[in-house]
Enzyme design. Sequence first.
Site, PDB file in Angstrom:
ATOM      1  CG  PHE A 126      46.066  -1.570   9.693  1.00  0.00           C
ATOM      2  CD1 PHE A 126      45.012  -2.336  10.178  1.00  0.00           C
ATOM      3  CD2 PHE A 126      45.653  -0.610   8.924  1.00  0.00           C
ATOM      4  CE1 PHE A 126      43.591  -2.193  10.001  1.00  0.00           C
ATOM      5  CE2 PHE A 126      44.438  -0.461   8.563  1.00  0.00           C
ATOM      6  CZ  PHE A 126      43.448  -1.062   9.199  1.00  0.00           C
ATOM      7  CD  GLU A 130      42.830  -2.067  -2.145  1.00  0.00           C
ATOM      8  OE1 GLU A 130      41.925  -1.608  -3.318  1.00  0.00           O
ATOM      9  OE2 GLU A 130      42.384  -3.143  -1.486  1.00  0.00           O
ATOM     10  CB  ALA A 133      40.410   2.333  -1.628  1.00  0.00           C
ATOM     11  CG  PHE A 159      50.483   5.960   0.642  1.00  0.00           C
ATOM     12  CD1 PHE A 159      51.887   6.625   0.539  1.00  0.00           C
ATOM     13  CD2 PHE A 159      49.444   6.233   0.060  1.00  0.00           C
ATOM     14  CE1 PHE A 159      52.059   7.451  -0.451  1.00  0.00           C
ATOM     15  CE2 PHE A 159      49.694   7.293  -1.126  1.00  0.00           C
ATOM     16  CZ  PHE A 159      51.102   7.817  -1.365  1.00  0.00           C
ATOM     17  NE  ARG A 268      69.728  37.313  12.983  1.00  0.00           N
ATOM     18  CZ  ARG A 268      70.503  37.323  12.118  1.00  0.00           C
ATOM     19  NH1 ARG A 268      71.869  37.194  12.567  1.00  0.00           N
ATOM     20  NH2 ARG A 268      70.533  37.723  10.772  1.00  0.00           N
ATOM     21  CB  ILE A 337      61.177  32.872  14.347  1.00  0.00           C
ATOM     22  CG1 ILE A 337      59.702  33.498  14.699  1.00  0.00           C
ATOM     23  CG2 ILE A 337      62.148  33.321  15.526  1.00  0.00           C
ATOM     24  CD1 ILE A 337      59.113  32.906  15.963  1.00  0.00           C
ATOM     25  CD  GLU A 363      46.749   6.185  12.463  1.00  0.00           C
ATOM     26  OE1 GLU A 363      45.899   6.511  13.241  1.00  0.00           O
ATOM     27  OE2 GLU A 363      47.623   5.667  12.627  1.00  0.00           O
TER      28      GLU A 363
END
Length: 389
Positions: A126, A130, A133, A159, A268, A337, A363
């Site tokens: 799809f 641009e 754009a 993209f 840990r 962590i 999106e």
Amino acid sequence: MDFTLSVEEREVRDWVRTFVQRELVPLEQEVLRRERAGQPGITGEELTALQLKAKESGFWGVQTPEEYGGMGLSAVMTALLEAELGRTFVPFRFGGAADNILFHANEEQKQRYLLPTISGERKSCFAITEPGAGSDARAIRTSAKKDGTDWIINGEKTFITGGNEADFVMVFAVTDPEKGADGGVTCFLVDRDAGWKSEYIDTMGEWGPAALVFEDVRVPETQILGEVGRGFELAMQWIGRGRYILPAHAIGSCERLISMAIEHANNRETFGQKIAERQAIQWMIADSGVELEALRWLVLHAAWQVDQGLDSRHAQSIAKLYGGQKANEIVDRVLQIHGGMGYTRELPVERWYRELRLLRIYEGTDEIQRRTIARNLLKGHVKIGGVLG
């Protein structure tokens, strides 16, 4: 209000969970090794083999209508399945799918593009974004000019997911500059052998989009998808086809990441004590757990609205915005962590760190979602309190 899954829904969800655990998770170390070497995590042949294995159990075309050989699952079930797939970073997706706007094809186009895409014989992409754009899709400049019964396309797209692998593209071009997006944009189905070219775009993640170049690419009028000038409506239908699916995938990723953080914290030791006993770690785990559950219900609520035939765009924007932000906060805490090991490429935490960062961009960026949410509230399109207000 009943939040219980039906027996069938639970069976479908559990099958996907088992498939992920048995078929995908064992591939993770090899995927990491390949990606560290600059190779694709899984090859096209391996993906196809996994998809066919899933097909043997009936999992083909999750949202594809049954009349086309798919499962035709609901939006809620699709969200639940996507969350299960998100539990691993192995780049898998079920086969048998086609872009929703391809169902607007005429009978000849369905035979040539839709059905072969569903069967896996063809690959599509799809193309509307641009260089100038992105979020402002109305600003596209790629042009298509009439020449007899043909159209000549010139311009560049960027993209484009799947643009390097696709053998045909759904490309959007301006056919009437005066009308622009308001009746002057048309969608064309263009085979690669018509002359357009693609180039790989390297990114911080493992996602490799493409730049597409069209230089005097000639296509016959029969290649128009839908109607001349009505392409922008198709583009918006594609973009809004299911924003809830993206944060749904993040739910699974966050579940896995938090589980990794809990396991690490319980094992840990520092200064003679498990880090799980440290309040700083406990609060990171607590905040992550709360945000994960909030995200789960935002996504399922948006999907539920889709299934009820309601206008779900506002709810999907909320889920997309919250999901992108919280998934990034959660993976950041999990990396913290794990300390230095979390920063290495030996563990998948840093890979998820890069992958989830994209959720805030593609999106519909965070800023676009905020714009949509604020506009809906300020103009009274939706009310505080939503469907229960």
